[in-house]
Write an enzyme that holds these catalytic residues in place. Structure first.
Site, mmCIF file in Angstrom:
data_model
loop_
_atom_site.group_PDB
_atom_site.id
_atom_site.type_symbol
_atom_site.label_atom_id
_atom_site.label_comp_id
_atom_site.label_asym_id
_atom_site.label_seq_id
_atom_site.Cartn_x
_atom_site.Cartn_y
_atom_site.Cartn_z
ATOM 1 N NE ARG A 4 6.906 2.715 89.119
ATOM 2 C CZ ARG A 4 6.738 1.795 90.145
ATOM 3 N NH1 ARG A 4 6.157 0.724 89.956
ATOM 4 N NH2 ARG A 4 6.935 2.238 91.390
ATOM 5 C CE LYS A 43 4.446 4.418 93.241
ATOM 6 N NZ LYS A 43 3.251 3.834 93.653
ATOM 7 C CD GLU A 48 -2.265 -2.995 91.585
ATOM 8 O OE1 GLU A 48 -1.040 -3.151 91.619
ATOM 9 O OE2 GLU A 48 -2.871 -1.932 90.898
HETATM 10 C C1 PXG Z 1 -1.224 0.473 93.377
HETATM 11 C C2 PXG Z 1 0.036 -0.228 93.383
HETATM 12 N N1 PXG Z 1 0.586 -1.299 93.075
HETATM 13 C C3 PXG Z 1 1.701 -1.797 93.397
HETATM 14 C C4 PXG Z 1 2.720 -1.016 93.910
HETATM 15 C C5 PXG Z 1 3.931 -1.846 94.181
HETATM 16 O O1 PXG Z 1 4.955 -0.957 93.294
HETATM 17 P P1 PXG Z 1 6.488 -0.871 93.463
HETATM 18 O O2 PXG Z 1 6.875 -2.339 93.902
HETATM 19 O O3 PXG Z 1 7.159 -0.405 92.706
HETATM 20 O O4 PXG Z 1 6.760 -0.159 94.744
HETATM 21 C C6 PXG Z 1 2.232 0.316 94.633
HETATM 22 C C7 PXG Z 1 3.434 1.012 95.165
HETATM 23 N N2 PXG Z 1 3.202 1.039 96.686
HETATM 24 C C8 PXG Z 1 2.913 2.047 97.527
HETATM 25 C C9 PXG Z 1 2.951 3.331 96.756
HETATM 26 C C10 PXG Z 1 2.614 4.294 97.860
HETATM 27 C C11 PXG Z 1 2.010 4.139 99.232
HETATM 28 C C12 PXG Z 1 2.264 2.632 99.530
HETATM 29 C C13 PXG Z 1 1.807 2.648 100.905
HETATM 30 O O5 PXG Z 1 1.667 1.318 101.251
HETATM 31 O O6 PXG Z 1 1.590 3.783 101.463
HETATM 32 C C14 PXG Z 1 2.559 1.856 98.518
HETATM 33 C C15 PXG Z 1 1.128 0.656 94.125
HETATM 34 O O7 PXG Z 1 0.870 1.761 94.697
#
Ligand code: PXG
Length: 289
Positions: free
Chosen positions: A50, A149, A182
């Site tokens: 990713r 991301k 989301e």
């Molecule tokens: C916008 C967004 N949506 C979904 C997720 C979940 O993706 P993954 O299952 O691959 O982790 C994310 C990622 N989650 C994320 C990224 C950076 C910081 C924090 C925080 O809570 O501080 C959380 C994210 O940033």
């Protein structure tokens, strides 16, 4: 603490980047949040894939191969004796001029931080979260596609501010069509009559790796798992709602816009999926050795 910076591990005090770095000046770059469990980096291949897709999408050339990047993540965990931890992998456009032009940046900057995990309070998992729909919509895919991301997290930060101002820890973001996208940093799922649904990433969400793993585990466990556009209505009338993310893992939502979900307590299917996820997280992954 040792930080991987550029192409080598350095002491934390020496881990500095230029004030002309475009990651700082313009949020020009990509990142991954990864977890290590029980001496293994979980979903490392998927996170690296990713990362390179996000870089490709913003025409950013990462000056390392995927194999080298994976090794650098493992080496950074090893150097910091991380067995259970959180890894932040950042690639910025690099040092440039004060102007916007990314082509004037020298070389992409690679930063890898491997730290002890800051867990969410257990109380949140036991009792579930309350979330609120915020006015800030998720980026339009033809603006900055939410599937990238990127370091451009102001969309998410503003949403988080609105959630906290409303007395909630997390929020629900809608897309430009008013559909469920989301949360500010997590994907969202709803359970109704035993059927589990989550929006497709084309509805304005990052294609979360925790989301994808939970979908796989749900199907293996025999649940009907759907990807479909959702309205707030689908959350309001759900039997269960939960969020997924690398940091949060799987966390119940018991209230959406003051609609109580599932009697106000975490649901049975959510609990089962969390159990399956933890089993997978502690037994799969790339060994830190
Ligand atoms: C916008 C967004 N949506 C979904 C997720 C979940 O993706 P993954 O299952 O691959 O982790 C994310 C990622 N989650 C994320 C990224 C950076 C910081 C924090 C925080 O809570 O501080 C959380 C994210 O940033």
């Amino acid at each position: 603490m040792k930080i991987f910076l550029g192409d080598k591990l350095v002491d934390e005090k020496d881990a500095v980047v230029s004030v002309f770095d475009h990651g700082l000046l313009y949020g020009d770059g990509v990142f991954e949040g990864i977890r290590a469990y029980n001496g293994r980096v979980f979903l490392l291949d998927e996170h690296i894939e990713r990362l390179y897709d996000s870089a490709q999408a913003i025409a950013l050339k990462i000056p390392m191969t995927r194999k080298q990047m994976k090794q650098a993540v493992v080496d950074t965990c090893k150097a910091n004796e991380i067995s259970d931890g959180y890894i932040r992998l950042v690639v910025t456009r690099g040092k440039g001029t004060l102007g916007l032009n990314p082509y004037l940046c020298d070389k992409a900057e690679v930063i890898i931080i491997a730290a002890k995990i800051q867990l969410y309070p257990q109380e949140l998992y036991d009792n579930g979260l309350k979330i609120v729909t915020v006015g800030t919509i998720r980026n339009h895919p033809e603006a900055i596609n939410p599937r990238i991301k990127s370091l451009n997290y102001l969309n998410n930060v503003i949403a988080k501010i609105e959630a906290i101002n409303a007395g909630c820890m997390e929020c629900l973001m809608l897309n430009h069509k008013g559909e469920v996208a989301e949360a500010s940093g997590d994907n969202i799922f709803a359970v109704k009559n035993g059927v589990i649904t989550t929006p497709p990433s084309t509805c304005g969400a990052l294609e979360g790796l925790t989301r994808n793993k939970v979908m796989e585990l749900a199907r293996e466990a025999g649940y009907e798992m759907r990807e479909a556009p959702m309205a707030r209505y689908d959350l309001y009338v759900a039997d269960e709602v939960f969020l997924t993310g690398t940091a949060a893992e799987i966390i119940s939502v018991v209230d959406v816009d003051k609609r109580e979900i599932g009697g106000g307590k975490p649901g049975e299917i959510t609990r089962k999926l969390a159990e399956l996820y933890h089993q997978a997280a502690r037994s799969e992954g790339t060994p830190i050795e």
